[in-house]
Enzyme design. Sequence first.
Site, mmCIF file in Angstrom:
data_model
loop_
_atom_site.group_PDB
_atom_site.id
_atom_site.type_symbol
_atom_site.label_atom_id
_atom_site.label_comp_id
_atom_site.label_asym_id
_atom_site.label_seq_id
_atom_site.Cartn_x
_atom_site.Cartn_y
_atom_site.Cartn_z
ATOM 1 N N ASP A 1 0.934 -1.266 -0.071
ATOM 2 C CA ASP A 1 0.113 -0.037 -0.032
ATOM 3 C C ASP A 1 0.984 1.200 0.069
ATOM 4 O O ASP A 1 0.406 2.307 -0.471
ATOM 5 C CB ASP A 1 -0.791 -0.084 1.228
ATOM 6 C CG ASP A 1 -1.909 -1.056 1.196
ATOM 7 O OD1 ASP A 1 -2.126 -1.775 0.256
ATOM 8 O OD2 ASP A 1 -2.960 -0.948 2.105
ATOM 9 N N GLY B 1 -5.748 -1.034 -1.332
ATOM 10 C CA GLY B 1 -5.392 0.083 -0.908
ATOM 11 C C GLY B 1 -6.388 0.478 0.361
ATOM 12 O O GLY B 1 -7.508 0.970 0.262
ATOM 13 N N ARG B 2 -5.960 0.060 1.504
ATOM 14 C CA ARG B 2 -7.065 0.335 2.705
ATOM 15 C C ARG B 2 -7.193 1.754 2.931
ATOM 16 O O ARG B 2 -8.292 2.114 3.079
ATOM 17 C CB ARG B 2 -6.347 -0.717 3.779
ATOM 18 C CG ARG B 2 -7.076 -0.448 5.120
ATOM 19 C CD ARG B 2 -6.525 -1.626 6.118
ATOM 20 N NE ARG B 2 -6.899 -2.811 5.611
ATOM 21 C CZ ARG B 2 -7.973 -3.543 5.971
ATOM 22 N NH1 ARG B 2 -8.874 -2.717 7.049
ATOM 23 N NH2 ARG B 2 -8.559 -4.737 5.658
HETATM 24 O O1 F6P Z 1 -1.947 -3.693 4.037
HETATM 25 C C1 F6P Z 1 -1.914 -4.334 2.808
HETATM 26 C C2 F6P Z 1 -2.976 -4.964 2.243
HETATM 27 O O2 F6P Z 1 -2.649 -5.647 1.068
HETATM 28 C C3 F6P Z 1 -4.383 -4.242 2.093
HETATM 29 O O3 F6P Z 1 -4.357 -3.257 0.958
HETATM 30 C C4 F6P Z 1 -5.530 -5.097 2.287
HETATM 31 O O4 F6P Z 1 -6.548 -4.479 2.684
HETATM 32 C C5 F6P Z 1 -5.019 -5.992 3.196
HETATM 33 O O5 F6P Z 1 -3.712 -6.102 3.084
HETATM 34 C C6 F6P Z 1 -5.599 -7.365 2.901
HETATM 35 O O6 F6P Z 1 -4.755 -8.413 3.728
HETATM 36 P P1 F6P Z 1 -5.357 -9.915 4.195
HETATM 37 O O7 F6P Z 1 -6.076 -10.208 3.077
HETATM 38 O O8 F6P Z 1 -3.802 -10.729 3.956
HETATM 39 O O9 F6P Z 1 -5.891 -9.792 5.690
#
Ligand code: F6P
Length: 360
Positions: free
Chosen positions: A140, A183-184
């Site tokens: 991100d 992109g949280r």
């Molecule tokens: O923080 C990185 C990221 O790729 C975010 O964009 C996404 O929301 C999150 O990780 C998802 O992570 P996971 O599915 O591993 O919990």
Amino acid sequence: MSSIARIGVLTGGGDAPGLNAVIRAVVKSAYNSGIECLGIEDSFDGLLEQGRCRVMTPRDVRGIMRLGGTVLGTINTGNPFSAVIETSDGPKPYADRCVEMFHRMGLGALIVIGGDGTLAIAHQFTERGIPLVGVPKTIDNDIVGTTNCFGFDTAVAFATDAIDRLHTTAEAHRRIIVVEVMGRYAGWIALHAGVAGGADAILIPEIPFSLEAVAERLRERDKWGARFSIVVVAEGAFPVGGKLSLVEEASGGHVERLGGIGAQVSARLGTLTGKETRYVVLGHLQRGGAPTSFDRVLATRFGAKAVELVKQGEFGTMVAFDPPDIIARPLIEVVGKTKTVPRDSDVLLTAKALGVTFGD
Ligand code: F6P
């Protein structure tokens, strides 16, 4: 200069292309400095039992630079400072056990490779007396204090390639195609991949959007014969007055899972424009595969610098990219903050100058 004989290295949080390149650089730099390196499995969990740590030498990291994922494994640790675990000596606070095992294993320092959550935990361990250096990681690119995190360039390259491919099919069918990227809290991937892929609309968490404004812009394209459009939306983007689109609420130390905004934007734009729409969610494809050469070099420099900082006794720090240098920043300056896209970002303003709408 500190005289440390043995260090540990671990990876925490979501993976990012380049983790193995950091591990390789740490192991090789340490080895060449006469420091033994223990690879710790599955984030801080691997510290809980001796059997989950292994000595790593250059032989163990041969050929891993180009691999995605992490050879050490990773997990999203909840908050270890509130967890209690069962040990052979009875229940113990998770963090106390980690500190105890750190000393029992004869470690002189830890190198912690992780994102905002992992670095915040690392900072708390620093306050518990663990000498440690952090290495920032996230696709991100939202960690403050470093221009780039490794993994971001790879994710952008992948998303750009996807947008290129979607362009041809969108044009052939005169459709609107919505591409949902990760992109949280920050829209860096959407912004950069959107610009690199020539998107017509880019929707990011920093700018709540109006789909009416987006639809108007897409209709304008018809006037000059472009009867298709590409819309890039970050998973954490949301409409004016609306909220994040979730597939799962936060629970038991796990963060909420985002998802669904691409589908919503696609459906609504179809209604507003009368055009046929499709959507694609790139999801974890953005986190997999081989890192780009840029990410390999950055990750390698981060790993080597982290060992350098250990040798100099500069603990409680994080390595950071401050072009052209790799520097050390105090962890305290970094944790608990998020590097979001500023409204006056040059890339954002450039996109706007070219007619890209952000729905504002
Ligand atoms: O923080 C990185 C990221 O790729 C975010 O964009 C996404 O929301 C999150 O990780 C998802 O992570 P996971 O599915 O591993 O919990």
